[in-house]
Design a protein around this motif. Structure first.
Motif, PDB file in Angstrom:
ATOM      1  N   PRO A 233       2.605 -15.202  -9.092  1.00 54.14           N
ATOM      2  CA  PRO A 233       4.172 -15.874  -9.059  1.00 54.14           C
ATOM      3  C   PRO A 233       4.032 -16.472  -8.223  1.00 54.14           C
ATOM      4  O   PRO A 233       5.219 -16.851  -8.679  1.00 54.14           O
ATOM      5  N   PHE A 234       3.833 -15.973  -6.791  1.00 48.14           N
ATOM      6  CA  PHE A 234       4.065 -16.632  -5.466  1.00 48.14           C
ATOM      7  C   PHE A 234       3.149 -17.439  -5.383  1.00 48.14           C
ATOM      8  O   PHE A 234       3.474 -17.975  -3.708  1.00 48.14           O
ATOM      9  N   ALA A 235       2.424 -18.117  -6.014  1.00 50.29           N
ATOM     10  CA  ALA A 235       1.301 -19.376  -5.722  1.00 50.29           C
ATOM     11  C   ALA A 235       2.027 -20.497  -4.852  1.00 50.29           C
ATOM     12  O   ALA A 235       1.420 -21.024  -4.655  1.00 50.29           O
ATOM     13  N   PHE A 236       3.691 -21.254  -5.377  1.00 52.59           N
ATOM     14  CA  PHE A 236       3.664 -21.790  -4.607  1.00 52.59           C
ATOM     15  C   PHE A 236       4.442 -21.932  -3.687  1.00 52.59           C
ATOM     16  O   PHE A 236       4.779 -22.925  -2.548  1.00 52.59           O
ATOM     17  N   ILE A 237       4.315 -20.322  -2.612  1.00 49.33           N
ATOM     18  CA  ILE A 237       4.842 -20.144  -1.714  1.00 49.33           C
ATOM     19  C   ILE A 237       3.304 -19.416  -0.303  1.00 49.33           C
ATOM     20  O   ILE A 237       2.466 -19.454  -0.841  1.00 49.33           O
TER      21      ILE A 237
ATOM     22  N   SER B 116       1.404  -1.210  -8.755  1.00 46.19           N
ATOM     23  CA  SER B 116       0.345  -0.434  -8.880  1.00 46.19           C
ATOM     24  C   SER B 116       0.294   0.344  -7.365  1.00 46.19           C
ATOM     25  O   SER B 116       0.612  -0.188  -6.256  1.00 46.19           O
ATOM     26  N   PHE B 117      -0.399   1.472  -7.568  1.00 45.16           N
ATOM     27  CA  PHE B 117      -0.906   2.316  -6.649  1.00 45.16           C
ATOM     28  C   PHE B 117      -2.171   1.752  -6.047  1.00 45.16           C
ATOM     29  O   PHE B 117      -2.909   1.223  -6.744  1.00 45.16           O
ATOM     30  N   ASP B 118      -2.406   1.884  -5.203  1.00 43.57           N
ATOM     31  CA  ASP B 118      -4.102   1.016  -4.103  1.00 43.57           C
ATOM     32  C   ASP B 118      -4.464   2.777  -3.608  1.00 43.57           C
ATOM     33  O   ASP B 118      -3.807   3.562  -3.154  1.00 43.57           O
ATOM     34  N   ARG B 119      -5.742   1.976  -2.572  1.00 42.40           N
ATOM     35  CA  ARG B 119      -5.995   3.612  -1.812  1.00 42.40           C
ATOM     36  C   ARG B 119      -6.647   2.404  -0.683  1.00 42.40           C
ATOM     37  O   ARG B 119      -6.677   1.220  -1.198  1.00 42.40           O
ATOM     38  N   GLY B 120      -6.429   3.267   0.344  1.00 45.93           N
ATOM     39  CA  GLY B 120      -6.930   2.290   1.866  1.00 45.93           C
ATOM     40  C   GLY B 120      -6.874   2.659   3.075  1.00 45.93           C
ATOM     41  O   GLY B 120      -6.998   4.312   2.241  1.00 45.93           O
ATOM     42  N   LEU B 121      -7.470   2.419   4.129  1.00 45.65           N
ATOM     43  CA  LEU B 121      -7.578   3.098   5.433  1.00 45.65           C
ATOM     44  C   LEU B 121      -6.379   3.738   6.085  1.00 45.65           C
ATOM     45  O   LEU B 121      -6.119   1.973   6.803  1.00 45.65           O
ATOM     46  N   GLU B 122      -6.540   3.618   6.480  1.00 43.16           N
ATOM     47  CA  GLU B 122      -4.742   4.103   7.818  1.00 43.16           C
ATOM     48  C   GLU B 122      -5.547   4.629   9.108  1.00 43.16           C
ATOM     49  O   GLU B 122      -4.793   5.910   8.593  1.00 43.16           O
ATOM     50  N   ASN B 123      -5.658   4.670  10.350  1.00 39.47           N
ATOM     51  CA  ASN B 123      -5.637   5.153  11.166  1.00 39.47           C
ATOM     52  C   ASN B 123      -7.608   6.530  10.890  1.00 39.47           C
ATOM     53  O   ASN B 123      -7.475   6.674  11.361  1.00 39.47           O
ATOM     54  N   GLY B 124      -8.337   5.427  10.064  1.00 37.36           N
ATOM     55  CA  GLY B 124      -9.204   6.253   9.430  1.00 37.36           C
ATOM     56  C   GLY B 124      -9.389   6.972   8.122  1.00 37.36           C
ATOM     57  O   GLY B 124     -10.692   7.677   7.999  1.00 37.36           O
ATOM     58  N   LEU B 125      -8.617   7.071   8.102  1.00 35.32           N
ATOM     59  CA  LEU B 125      -8.045   8.267   6.977  1.00 35.32           C
ATOM     60  C   LEU B 125      -7.935   7.486   5.694  1.00 35.32           C
ATOM     61  O   LEU B 125      -7.187   5.958   5.901  1.00 35.32           O
ATOM     62  N   LEU B 126      -8.235   8.179   4.233  1.00 39.84           N
ATOM     63  CA  LEU B 126      -8.097   7.052   3.162  1.00 39.84           C
ATOM     64  C   LEU B 126      -6.613   8.178   2.248  1.00 39.84           C
ATOM     65  O   LEU B 126      -6.307   8.641   2.436  1.00 39.84           O
ATOM     66  N   VAL B 127      -6.239   6.727   2.577  1.00 38.03           N
ATOM     67  CA  VAL B 127      -3.998   7.281   1.861  1.00 38.03           C
ATOM     68  C   VAL B 127      -4.238   6.367   0.478  1.00 38.03           C
ATOM     69  O   VAL B 127      -4.504   5.490   0.221  1.00 38.03           O
ATOM     70  N   ASP B 128      -2.662   6.843   0.165  1.00 39.50           N
ATOM     71  CA  ASP B 128      -2.361   6.075  -1.359  1.00 39.50           C
ATOM     72  C   ASP B 128      -1.204   5.429  -0.777  1.00 39.50           C
ATOM     73  O   ASP B 128      -0.516   6.381  -0.093  1.00 39.50           O
ATOM     74  N   PHE B 129      -0.851   4.070  -1.233  1.00 37.82           N
ATOM     75  CA  PHE B 129       0.427   3.348  -1.513  1.00 37.82           C
ATOM     76  C   PHE B 129      -0.067   2.783  -2.226  1.00 37.82           C
ATOM     77  O   PHE B 129      -0.131   2.325  -2.694  1.00 37.82           O
ATOM     78  N   LEU B 130       1.795   1.818  -2.139  1.00 36.95           N
ATOM     79  CA  LEU B 130       1.744   1.208  -3.620  1.00 36.95           C
ATOM     80  C   LEU B 130       2.230  -0.317  -2.798  1.00 36.95           C
ATOM     81  O   LEU B 130       2.112  -0.246  -1.507  1.00 36.95           O
ATOM     82  N   SER B 131       1.340  -1.043  -3.507  1.00 37.06           N
ATOM     83  CA  SER B 131       0.422  -3.084  -3.406  1.00 37.06           C
ATOM     84  C   SER B 131       2.366  -2.981  -3.175  1.00 37.06           C
ATOM     85  O   SER B 131       3.591  -2.736  -3.676  1.00 37.06           O
ATOM     86  N   SER B 132       2.257  -4.475  -2.845  1.00 43.64           N
ATOM     87  CA  SER B 132       3.251  -4.851  -2.823  1.00 43.64           C
ATOM     88  C   SER B 132       3.896  -5.325  -4.515  1.00 43.64           C
ATOM     89  O   SER B 132       3.649  -5.509  -4.967  1.00 43.64           O
ATOM     90  N   PRO B 133       4.819  -5.337  -4.435  1.00 43.75           N
ATOM     91  CA  PRO B 133       5.385  -5.397  -6.061  1.00 43.75           C
ATOM     92  C   PRO B 133       5.149  -6.864  -5.776  1.00 43.75           C
ATOM     93  O   PRO B 133       5.515  -7.900  -5.446  1.00 43.75           O
ATOM     94  N   ASP B 134       5.144  -7.257  -7.511  1.00 48.28           N
ATOM     95  CA  ASP B 134       5.358  -8.392  -8.434  1.00 48.28           C
ATOM     96  C   ASP B 134       6.657  -8.625  -9.199  1.00 48.28           C
ATOM     97  O   ASP B 134       5.797  -7.714 -10.588  1.00 48.28           O
ATOM     98  N   GLU B 135       7.523  -8.897  -9.183  1.00 47.08           N
ATOM     99  CA  GLU B 135       8.461  -9.560  -9.843  1.00 47.08           C
ATOM    100  C   GLU B 135       8.939 -10.868 -10.121  1.00 47.08           C
ATOM    101  O   GLU B 135       8.515 -11.449  -9.286  1.00 47.08           O
ATOM    102  N   ASN B 136       8.911 -11.562 -11.079  1.00 44.67           N
ATOM    103  CA  ASN B 136       9.080 -12.728 -12.032  1.00 44.67           C
ATOM    104  C   ASN B 136      10.303 -12.665 -13.085  1.00 44.67           C
ATOM    105  O   ASN B 136      10.303 -11.519 -13.662  1.00 44.67           O
ATOM    106  N   SER B 137      10.907 -13.393 -13.128  1.00 46.09           N
ATOM    107  CA  SER B 137      11.781 -13.792 -14.796  1.00 46.09           C
ATOM    108  C   SER B 137      11.965 -14.998 -15.022  1.00 46.09           C
ATOM    109  O   SER B 137      11.190 -16.032 -14.167  1.00 46.09           O
ATOM    110  N   ILE B 138      12.277 -15.315 -16.488  1.00 45.43           N
ATOM    111  CA  ILE B 138      11.673 -16.943 -17.119  1.00 45.43           C
ATOM    112  C   ILE B 138      12.871 -16.201 -18.447  1.00 45.43           C
ATOM    113  O   ILE B 138      13.745 -15.494 -18.449  1.00 45.43           O
ATOM    114  N   VAL B 139      13.796 -17.546 -17.948  1.00 46.11           N
ATOM    115  CA  VAL B 139      15.067 -17.819 -18.577  1.00 46.11           C
ATOM    116  C   VAL B 139      15.224 -19.481 -19.664  1.00 46.11           C
ATOM    117  O   VAL B 139      14.657 -20.127 -19.590  1.00 46.11           O
ATOM    118  N   THR B 140      15.768 -19.230 -20.710  1.00 43.70           N
ATOM    119  CA  THR B 140      15.432 -19.835 -22.054  1.00 43.70           C
ATOM    120  C   THR B 140      16.946 -20.528 -21.873  1.00 43.70           C
ATOM    121  O   THR B 140      17.672 -19.068 -23.024  1.00 43.70           O
TER     122      THR B 140
END
Length: 249
Positions: free
Chosen positions: A158-162, A57-81
């Motif tokens: 998805p990474f609660a065990f880490i 997801s896209f997020d918004r935060g402060l960087e060097n005192g400026l409000l900037v848009d950036f991508l959050s950390s990716p969330d990836e998981n898989s399941i096999v059956t």
């Protein structure tokens, strides 16, 4: 004999929610055969499924005192059956079936990643007996019951065990002399396992006057563990549908 393979890829990308991707690959092998010597119809199924999910997801935060848009950390998981099912219709009177699946999820640690679930059921079709055929009132009678297990792995993290560390915001920086330093905080970990739900069911199907009036009685008993942080307890739910009826005029 029937072989079915399907591939589904879903991709969404918007400036509001970010990137979401869902890939699905599954295949199934079906085999049906009439065993004439024992008057039985056999139905076998074998298959597997692989599904991956990606979200950023896209997020918004402060960087060097400026409000900037950036991508959050990716969330990836898989399941096999991997799954299998067998059903036997014996003399058009007794139906027996069973299923088994082995499931692996990347949401759990290596020790708890895989879990197995099974189900069995049976039905007695008394409709085909001489007693029902010769009855002027009762036209349908079927008694059925079964037991089955299902698994739940859809947790928010998805990474609660880490064991992970999260960088702090600049608004929470610590001052060392004339310099502000952004901190890093530990998040800890929880070694979760698959949540398994057991369900028993039994029922009767009835028909009267050449099936002009039909109904059924069903009962369900459900038992599953509920997790609250590291505390586990058993929850039993009894559900009963007393009667369903349909009348054809």
């Amino acid at each position: 004999m029937q072989i079915l393979v399907q591939v589904i890829v879903s991709l969404q990308k918007t400036l509001v929610s970010g990137i979401r991707r869902n890939n699905l690959l599954d295949g199934r092998f079906d085999y049906k055969k009439d065993l004439e010597k024992i008057n039985t119809q056999m139905d076998l199924t074998l298959g597997s499924s692989v599904q991956t999910f990606f979200r950023q997801s896209f997020d918004r935060g402060l960087e060097n005192g400026l409000l900037v848009d950036f991508l959050s950390s990716p969330d990836e998981n898989s399941i096999v059956t991997f799954f299998g099912r067998a059903s036997f219709d014996i003399n058009d009177l007794l139906v027996l079936s069973g299923s088994y699946s082995s499931n692996g999820s990347s949401r759990f640690s290596e020790d708890n990643r895989w879990a197995n679930f099974y189900g069995v059921s049976g039905a007695l079709k008394l409709t085909n007996t001489d007693f029902i055929k010769n009855s002027t009132v009762l036209s349908q009678l079927k008694i059925r019951g079964g037991f089955g297990q299902t698994g739940q792995q859809d947790i928010n993290d998805p990474f609660a065990f880490i064991s992970t560390f999260t960088p702090g915001q600049q608004t929470a920086a610590v001052q060392f002399g004339n310099q502000f330093v952004t901190t890093i905080r530990p998040e800890g970990s929880i070694d979760l396992v698959w949540e398994t739900t057991d369900q028993w069911n039994a029922g009767i199907d009835l028909g009267f006057f050449n099936d002009r009036v039909t109904g059924s009685v069903d009962g369900f008993l459900e038992k599953h563990p509920t997790y609250y942080y590291l505390v586990r307890y058993q929850l039993v739910v009894w559900k009963m549908v007393v009667f369903k009826m349909q009348v054809l005029l």
